[in-house]
Design a protein around this motif. Sequence first.
Motif, short mmCIF file in Angstrom:
data_model
loop_
_atom_site.label_atom_id
_atom_site.label_comp_id
_atom_site.label_asym_id
_atom_site.label_seq_id
_atom_site.Cartn_x
_atom_site.Cartn_y
_atom_site.Cartn_z
N ALA A 79 36.25 44.19 46.14
CA ALA A 79 35.49 43.06 45.61
C ALA A 79 36.25 41.76 45.82
O ALA A 79 35.66 40.72 46.19
CB ALA A 79 35.21 43.28 44.12
N ARG A 80 37.55 41.78 45.62
CA ARG A 80 38.37 40.58 45.85
C ARG A 80 38.31 40.17 47.32
O ARG A 80 38.16 38.98 47.64
CB ARG A 80 39.81 40.84 45.43
CG ARG A 80 40.74 39.67 45.69
CD ARG A 80 42.20 39.98 45.39
NE ARG A 80 43.05 38.88 45.80
CZ ARG A 80 43.31 37.80 45.07
NH1 ARG A 80 42.77 37.68 43.87
NH2 ARG A 80 44.08 36.84 45.53
N ALA A 81 38.45 41.15 48.21
CA ALA A 81 38.40 40.83 49.64
C ALA A 81 37.06 40.21 50.02
O ALA A 81 37.01 39.27 50.82
CB ALA A 81 38.66 42.11 50.45
N ALA A 82 35.97 40.73 49.46
CA ALA A 82 34.64 40.18 49.75
C ALA A 82 34.53 38.74 49.24
O ALA A 82 33.94 37.88 49.91
CB ALA A 82 33.57 41.06 49.12
N ALA A 83 35.08 38.48 48.05
CA ALA A 83 35.01 37.12 47.49
C ALA A 83 35.78 36.13 48.37
O ALA A 83 35.30 35.02 48.64
CB ALA A 83 35.55 37.12 46.07
N ARG A 133 41.50 31.16 42.88
CA ARG A 133 40.38 31.17 41.94
C ARG A 133 39.83 32.57 41.70
O ARG A 133 38.82 32.72 41.02
CB ARG A 133 39.25 30.27 42.46
CG ARG A 133 39.57 28.78 42.35
CD ARG A 133 38.40 27.95 42.83
NE ARG A 133 38.53 26.56 42.36
CZ ARG A 133 37.55 25.84 41.83
NH1 ARG A 133 36.35 26.39 41.69
NH2 ARG A 133 37.75 24.60 41.43
N VAL A 134 40.45 33.58 42.29
CA VAL A 134 40.03 34.97 42.07
C VAL A 134 40.97 35.60 41.04
O VAL A 134 42.17 35.69 41.26
CB VAL A 134 40.05 35.77 43.38
CG1 VAL A 134 39.55 37.20 43.13
CG2 VAL A 134 39.19 35.11 44.44
N HIS A 135 40.42 36.01 39.91
CA HIS A 135 41.20 36.57 38.81
C HIS A 135 40.81 38.04 38.65
O HIS A 135 39.62 38.36 38.53
CB HIS A 135 40.92 35.81 37.51
CG HIS A 135 40.88 34.31 37.71
ND1 HIS A 135 42.02 33.55 37.77
CD2 HIS A 135 39.83 33.45 37.88
CE1 HIS A 135 41.69 32.28 37.94
NE2 HIS A 135 40.36 32.19 38.03
N GLY A 151 40.27 32.63 30.68
CA GLY A 151 39.71 31.37 31.14
C GLY A 151 40.68 30.21 31.06
O GLY A 151 40.24 29.06 31.05
N GLU A 152 41.98 30.48 31.06
CA GLU A 152 42.95 29.40 30.87
C GLU A 152 42.91 28.37 32.00
O GLU A 152 43.28 27.21 31.79
CB GLU A 152 44.37 29.96 30.71
CG GLU A 152 44.91 30.69 31.93
CD GLU A 152 46.32 31.21 31.71
OE1 GLU A 152 47.06 31.30 32.70
OE2 GLU A 152 46.69 31.52 30.56
N SER A 153 42.49 28.77 33.20
CA SER A 153 42.44 27.82 34.32
C SER A 153 41.03 27.37 34.64
O SER A 153 40.81 26.65 35.63
CB SER A 153 43.06 28.46 35.57
OG SER A 153 42.33 29.61 35.96
N TYR A 154 40.05 27.77 33.82
CA TYR A 154 38.65 27.43 34.07
C TYR A 154 38.20 26.33 33.12
O TYR A 154 38.27 26.48 31.91
CB TYR A 154 37.76 28.67 33.89
CG TYR A 154 36.28 28.39 33.98
CD1 TYR A 154 35.67 28.22 35.22
CD2 TYR A 154 35.49 28.27 32.84
CE1 TYR A 154 34.30 27.96 35.31
CE2 TYR A 154 34.13 28.01 32.92
CZ TYR A 154 33.54 27.85 34.16
OH TYR A 154 32.20 27.59 34.24
N ALA A 159 32.28 28.06 45.76
CA ALA A 159 32.79 27.02 44.85
C ALA A 159 33.12 27.57 43.47
O ALA A 159 33.43 26.80 42.56
CB ALA A 159 31.75 25.90 44.73
N SER A 160 33.08 28.89 43.31
CA SER A 160 33.19 29.51 41.98
C SER A 160 34.60 29.97 41.65
O SER A 160 35.42 30.24 42.54
CB SER A 160 32.25 30.72 41.90
OG SER A 160 30.91 30.35 42.08
#
Length: 467
Positions: free
Chosen positions: A446-450, A459-461, A332-335, A431-432
């Motif tokens: 899953a990444r492609a869907a996001a 924002r995808v980790h 969560g370093e960037s959240y 926005a997540s």
Amino acid sequence: MTATAAPGTARTAAHRRPRAAPRWWKDAGGAAAGLSLLIVTALWVYNGGVRQIGDGGSTAITAVARLAGLWASDLLLLQVLLMARIPMVERAFGQDKLARWHRWTGFTSFWLMLLHIVTVTIGYAAGTTNVFVQLWDLIWTYPGMLLAAAGTLLLLLVVVTSIRAARSRLRYESWHLLHLYAYLGVGLALPHQIWTGTDFAGNALARGYWWTLYAVSAGAVIAYRLALPAWRNWRHRLVVSKIVPEGPGLTSVYLSGQRLGELPVRAGQFFHWRFLDGAGWTRSNPFSLSATPQPDMLRITVKNQGDGSARIATLKPGTRVLIEGPFGKLTGESYAGGPVVLMACGIGITPLLSLLGELPYRSGEATLIYRARSEADLAFGAELEWFAAQRGVRVVHLAGHRAGRASWLPASLAGQADADVLRQVAPQIAASHVYICGPEEWAGLARAAAVEAGVKPARVHTELFAW
């Protein structure tokens, strides 16, 4: 689990969390790698490489062989540095990315090494002898070439077992043991250039560069793969506190120790673990923390997938534990707050559980999507209920076999588009911040869907369960 809190949700403020790596670290690391290849090429040019190419014939072939060998040697040493587990490098890039670069660098350096062997043999043999006779003469009579031949064979073993098809047929423990021969292969393959290399023996600048790179590589391995883990294990003295079955083939290990609050670890990271319970303790296995790290407790949860993981369920309280790490960028370093979506598949739920305990989301901002093959494979029911009731996490279970097409969804939802389902179960997805953990293929889908659903790629980790 207690009546008032899920594991890892209390006393997190007392644990020392490492700060986010400065962004310039990545740029500095990439620039240093590129600069090393530029220096090698410049030294080759300074030593007459371009002029010899212009001369043509066997001289040109030998010049190409020298450049290929120099690039191969430089990349071999960069490989060592990539996986030396230097904390600054690990924090900047994460072991996922470093492992991929290590693999690409390894294959590239190996092919350059083969090009070097072929061209130097042809260049030396041109017009005088059979290439096979010349190759034998090089190996048998030139200083350091027998060692180089042995090192090349070891590196060939590592390369072959690193091909995806070969990896899929090996247990992790076997693959890891074979992969350690890469260090011996590098150590044997490089010294011949000290004794016979034109771009080493006759040039003070080249000698200074190569000796520095050798020393930095060897020093990094000694400092960060041997000395630092030894110091941390001596200081923290981890032991198994208790073993808790979580479901079919799934076991949690609670660990206690000394000064655990000083460990520079964050939720979402993993260690390499060795349990001193008898035969097999020398083989390490990577397991993520499945609860937010606490000053007096760590927890991992392991699925029975091989010899090392199968032993976990038989561990006894009091068993000594050795660790190496922490590793990973699924943190969560960037959240700093706002909507967050966590997508887990199978055992990928473990690091996301630890993140649920640490991330500073408000009630109603977090959605956990938990994908499994069947209802029986869904674990941590009571713990997830606690997060839903106490922290307002929306928990979505998606159980069932794979869809007939390439999709992160189960077969029951195969008729719907991947991104559309994601928008339905997580309306604030665009926005997540999105955290994804699971098998490599599933995580990629899953990444492609996001991203298709509107999430910014930054924002995808992800953390992939692959080796």
